[in-house]
Design an enzyme around this catalytic site. Structure first.
Site, PDB file in Angstrom:
ATOM      1  N   ASP B 105       4.947  19.398  33.448  1.00 33.64           N
ATOM      2  CA  ASP B 105       6.336  19.313  33.907  1.00 33.64           C
ATOM      3  C   ASP B 105       7.255  19.763  32.783  1.00 33.64           C
ATOM      4  O   ASP B 105       6.832  19.866  31.621  1.00 33.64           O
ATOM      5  CB  ASP B 105       6.689  17.892  34.345  1.00 33.64           C
ATOM      6  CG  ASP B 105       6.516  16.874  33.235  1.00 33.64           C
ATOM      7  OD1 ASP B 105       5.503  16.967  32.486  1.00 33.64           O
ATOM      8  OD2 ASP B 105       7.385  15.999  33.073  1.00 33.64           O
ATOM      9  N   GLU B 170       5.577  13.818  32.184  1.00 34.83           N
ATOM     10  CA  GLU B 170       5.810  13.449  30.783  1.00 34.83           C
ATOM     11  C   GLU B 170       7.289  13.399  30.444  1.00 34.83           C
ATOM     12  O   GLU B 170       7.746  12.496  29.730  1.00 34.83           O
ATOM     13  CB  GLU B 170       5.094  14.454  29.862  1.00 34.83           C
ATOM     14  CG  GLU B 170       4.937  13.961  28.422  1.00 34.83           C
ATOM     15  CD  GLU B 170       6.115  14.289  27.509  1.00 34.83           C
ATOM     16  OE1 GLU B 170       6.182  13.702  26.410  1.00 34.83           O
ATOM     17  OE2 GLU B 170       6.988  15.110  27.864  1.00 34.83           O
TER      18      GLU B 170
END
Lengths: 478, 478
Positions: B105, B170
């Site tokens: 991400d 994350e």
């Protein structure tokens, strides 16, 4: 004291027209004249037009003054609503002349804000008329109309000349008003007194007249430590952080007991006069009810009526308001803000000078920052300064109002002051040089800027009588 | 030191496939896997699927693990993207096994934020590949793919087993990851080392390996003085204001030189070891360039390399972040806020205990508030606590990485620490009990969370070689 015959007639007329007054107020409340919202600007102008129509039917010659454009934050401009000036027809220089000030715009309001009724639909419940502007300030302006109409309908000419200054930007800083007043300074040449019906009683039972307001000196402390916001993990520990500097400076301003720590700040505060405490002692004020209304979990700074009122009205105070540029949301963020701006203000009182206050504060903060020893950029300055308002409450204008209230309520009004700052009081004082009277009609619990704003039927109708009496009493001044 | 023959072949292969690597990275960057935005959640999952496909073509057996739902602020829920686990086919228990962690991400990005190129279109300019995620952390994950593919294409079996843990949350707190890792603890039974390719070099020239990170203890001080926000004109001067109390408490935490004023806070900080300064002396770090990059107008707290690095990495620090509930907008407002919440955090280091720090801070603030004497409600507590991460840099895992870097860059990497807090380091250390290596591939100026994120071509290609070398060097560990 027996009531003069003319007042008997006026009061009887007012008592016979309650429904009509309510209908007129309902019309006014239905106009969404929210000055803060550009999308409602047309409604502000419509409220001016509506009022002009109403005043003209009462024999007031009206004039709308274009006061120019407003600059919006997005750099666009928007026309300000006109200011409405009015003068009674057949102006008679032998009569006394009073300027009436009021405002026709209102604070924003939505049903979804927590109102129990539709804010722009006047609703009667338990002897109270609920609606935005009912008390602040459409109700009092309609009370003036009621008073004038009563004179007409009992077949008596108004015993004084009235002039009107009605604006629709008061809730947005009275933009453009002062400049217009200054440009029309000679309009005040034939004026004797000013009467502002735009504040509230101290409580909910005892009528009041107000002769003083505190000033406002608003300050900014700006501190800058970096060219961008920094991650506190990566950079924490090696730079002088701007927020640390700012919090230190803001901590040096006032102690736990509200005492302002800036040397010299109290020097010019008017000393308590020998009989001043007696004046405060006479005022109706319930300490416990006041404390309860605030919802403060602990003690207040003072526990006597006199000390509480004096510290709200005639002593200065300093409040910290907040910080711009720091993390302010809920949750957590590990930021070292690059630039932070602390905001605080001092409410000033006679005889403090705005210029001197500015110098004392800025010098003090500069000195404290020097002692602190940070190498960051720091700047402290006054962003806004408004002087305190103070008027002689023993002036014939105030005595006329006092008598007027006695005629209606059969008791002496409390002569009070206020703690907040209403710039128009100073505008009128300075442009006209005349005595300015604050003659509130509504109660302290009217919720002027809150949900469920209302005016009590009693205050609306008796307020109309007070204004009719005030017109009469001014005419009796020698 | 002459290069082992296999590395010669791997490096030659990598040098012959630059265009292919750029194309793969461009594909990855084009997927808008912004974990912070619920509307992009499908893209996060698509990024997981895309990566699974790529890894499977490289002989990695993949499994997606459902880690449940996310609760959003509006009380709705949203499925978290799966975590991607992978294991090399033909797992050989006689070989060493490394777990690779990375995240798929990215931070939010819009062209209008001030990007010079479209953030989700990989763009080559002056030897740099611009695009969101190019450095953090899609580029490093594709470098792993490049390294594995190089082994395949030169006809050599991977000399170690690789396992992958790749997540797509994350940038939003690695939601759900730790719970999943704990539930799959036995998955780490046959693992030897952990390698995390998700931080950056200290500068832009010198390769680095990182073995330590600071912890984070985040605190809130809540003070309440009234049941509603109050007008400072009407009520200023008679109540103990919550913001005055809070600013005083926040001013007691740290002095102008960054020294934390809480007694005992430094007691457990690991003393400087006899040869520690030498380690810092060897690190490449330009004090002037660092100072300039921050844009601080004055001096930093320290002016030597050793002091600056030690205070960023191995000493604790305290940063004030901001205040919730106070006035934070531009302009001016004369409010006495009813409730304010101060936020600050301490970056902790070995051997500080999170529990002890919490007690020291809370006791200190409670004591200071008692001394201050305000009757308001005050509460101080730790809202979040993460321990510091520290690893043995002389461990064989680190030595393998050091040799790998020497093979590529022909120089010793700097063994550094970091000042921020990366919770996954602790998750892996605690769940596996294995040595955790932080092996960054990108530069400090890559702009991981900023506009114009990029990875240098050199770091992308040489980083792929470093990983290929690391695989080889791990296989050589006895």
């Amino acid at each position: 004291m027996s009531l003069p015959e003319i007042l008997n007639k006026l009061f009887a007329h007012i008592d016979g027209n309650h429904n009509k007054y309510i209908e007129t107020l309902a019309e006014a409340v239905s106009i969404k004249s929210i000055s803060a919202h550009p999308k409602h600007r047309d409604e502000c102008q419509r409220m001016i037009d509506w009022t002009q129509y109403k005043l003209e039917t009462l024999g007031i010659v009206c004039e709308q003054v274009n006061i120019g454009m407003q600059s919006l934050p997005d750099n666009s401009t928007l026309k300000l609503p006109n200011v409405l000036l009015g003068v009674t027809k057949n102006f008679d220089p032998k009569k006394k002349t009073v300027v009436v000030y009021g405002h026709l715009d209102v604070q924003p309001a939505e049903y979804s804000d927590g109102w129990e009724t539709e804010p722009f639909k006047l609703t009667l419940r338990d002897g109270k008329l609920y609606g935005r502007g009912a008390s602040d300030d459409k109700g009092p302006i309609i009370a003036w109309m009621n008073a004038i109409e009563a004179y007409h309908n009992i077949g008596t000419e108004l015993p004084i000349n009235l002039k009107f200054v009605l604006e629709a930007m008061e809730e947005s800083g009275s933009l453009g008003l002062n400049k217009m007043l200054i440009s029309r300074k000679d309009w005040f040449d034939d004026v004797d007194y000013i009467c502002i019906t735009d504040t509230a009683w101290l409580g909910n039972e005892q009528p009041c007249i107000s002769h003083g307001l505190r000033g406002l000196s608003y300050f900014r402390i700006e501190v800058e430590c970096a060219s961008k916001d920094l991650h506190s993990g990566v950079f924490g520990g090696v730079i002088h952080e701007a927020l640390t500097d700012l919090i230190h400076l803001m901590s040096q301003l006032v102690d736990c007991n509200g005492k302002i720590l800036i040397p010299g700040i109290y020097d010019d505060v008017e000393p308590i006069t020998p009989n001043e405490n007696e004046i405060y002692e006479k005022i109706t004020f319930d300490v416990d009810a006041f404390h309860k209304s605030l919802g403060t979990p602990g003690k207040l700074l003072y526990d006597t009526k006199i000390a509480l009122l004096q510290h709200r009205w005639r002593f200065p105070c300093l409040s910290l308001h907040g910080i711009e540029g720091a993390f302010h949301e809920s949750g957590q963020k590990t930021v070292i803000p690059k630039k932070v701006i602390g905001k605080f203000s001092i409410r000033t009182v006679p005889n403090q000078s705005t210029e001197k206050i500015e110098k004392l504060v800025v010098d003090y903060i500069n000195q404290k920052f020097k002692e602190w020893g940070s190498p960051n950029k720091m700047k402290c300055f006054m962003s806004h300064g408004a002087k305190p308002f103070n008027e002689n409450p023993f002036h014939e204008n105030y005595l006329a109002a006092t008598k007027a209230i006695k005629h209606v309520y059969n008791l002496e009004p409390d002569i009070i002051r206020g703690g907040s700052t209403v710039p128009v009081t100073l505008y009128f004082q300075e442009v006209s040089g005349r005595n300015v009277l604050l003659l509130p009609l509504g109660c302290s619990d009217d919720g002027a800027h809150s949900q469920n704003e209302k005016i009590n039927l009693r205050n609306f109708f008796d307020g109309s009588k007070v204004l009719a009496s005030y017109i009469y009493e001014v005419s009796q001044i020698e």
